[in-house]
Design a protein around this motif. Structure first.
Motif, PDB file in Angstrom:
ATOM      1  N   SER A 158      44.946  30.296  34.110  1.00 34.78           N
ATOM      2  CA  SER A 158      45.854  29.602  34.426  1.00 34.78           C
ATOM      3  C   SER A 158      46.058  28.272  34.882  1.00 34.78           C
ATOM      4  O   SER A 158      45.929  28.188  35.773  1.00 34.78           O
ATOM      5  N   THR A 213      42.497  29.076  43.905  1.00 34.96           N
ATOM      6  CA  THR A 213      43.314  28.104  42.802  1.00 34.96           C
ATOM      7  C   THR A 213      42.629  26.782  43.874  1.00 34.96           C
ATOM      8  O   THR A 213      42.314  26.855  44.415  1.00 34.96           O
ATOM      9  N   VAL A 247      46.738  22.724  37.897  1.00 27.53           N
ATOM     10  CA  VAL A 247      47.154  23.091  39.234  1.00 27.53           C
ATOM     11  C   VAL A 247      46.122  24.570  37.976  1.00 27.53           C
ATOM     12  O   VAL A 247      46.794  25.148  37.190  1.00 27.53           O
ATOM     13  N   VAL A 256      43.773  23.521  42.921  1.00 31.76           N
ATOM     14  CA  VAL A 256      44.265  21.809  42.986  1.00 31.76           C
ATOM     15  C   VAL A 256      43.782  20.511  42.321  1.00 31.76           C
ATOM     16  O   VAL A 256      42.607  19.587  43.304  1.00 31.76           O
ATOM     17  N   THR A 269      44.593  27.805  38.439  1.00 32.75           N
ATOM     18  CA  THR A 269      44.527  29.484  39.045  1.00 32.75           C
ATOM     19  C   THR A 269      43.255  30.627  38.351  1.00 32.75           C
ATOM     20  O   THR A 269      43.598  30.769  36.868  1.00 32.75           O
ATOM     21  N   GLN A 324      36.863  23.345  46.291  1.00 34.73           N
ATOM     22  CA  GLN A 324      37.693  23.973  47.094  1.00 34.73           C
ATOM     23  C   GLN A 324      37.733  25.052  46.058  1.00 34.73           C
ATOM     24  O   GLN A 324      37.774  26.371  46.350  1.00 34.73           O
ATOM     25  N   GLU A 383      40.984  34.216  37.528  1.00 35.21           N
ATOM     26  CA  GLU A 383      40.077  35.516  37.747  1.00 35.21           C
ATOM     27  C   GLU A 383      39.739  35.830  37.229  1.00 35.21           C
ATOM     28  O   GLU A 383      39.695  36.092  35.903  1.00 35.21           O
TER      29      GLU A 383
END
Length: 134
Positions: free
Chosen positions: A60, A2, A123, A4, A125, A46, A127
């Motif tokens: 997402s 994730t 934000v 941000v 995400t 990050q 995967e």
């Protein structure tokens, strides 16, 4: 994973064109270029791994946009005005190429939403994509 990114999300702008002698070149508008640099700066701190080129990805993206002063965020939660969500996604995925994934062509599924918030940010995400069995 994730990520941000603080600040008001910026859509990918239309490319600009410039004549250089007999050649025409294209470039990003200033606002798009600055947003991509901002995204890269925050993502680099990050991101823990670069997804290999053979891995299909699902992303997402939640875009939290500043609300209008005249209407409370609780009364109108979804951001149904410009910028378009697809242009927000395009700028984000272009900026993260080489940081999160080798090529944004690896992205095979996207879920994106934009909402009003008093704390504008993005934000994301990411995967590995796992195909659902029906």
């Amino acid at each position: 994973m994730t990520i941000v990114i603080p600040g008001v999300p910026v859509p990918q702008g239309r490319p600009k064109f410039a004549r250089r002698g007999n050649f025409v070149t294209t470039y990003d508008p200033d606002k798009s270029r600055k947003w991509k640099a901002h995204v890269k700066e925050h993502a680099e701190g990050q991101v823990t791994e670069l997804f290999a080129s053979e891995i299909p990805l699902h992303i997402s993206a939640m875009f939290y946009m500043p609300g209008p002063k005249s209407v409370s965020v609780a009364k109108r939660p979804f951001h149904t005005v410009k910028p378009d969500v697809d242009n927000l996604v395009k700028g984000l995925t272009d900026a993260l190429t080489g940081i999160c994934w080798v090529d944004d062509a690896q992205i095979v599924e996207i879920r994106a939403c934009k909402e009003y918030s008093e704390n504008p940010q993005t934000v994301l995400t990411v995967e590995a994509y796992v195909k659902a069995q029906f």
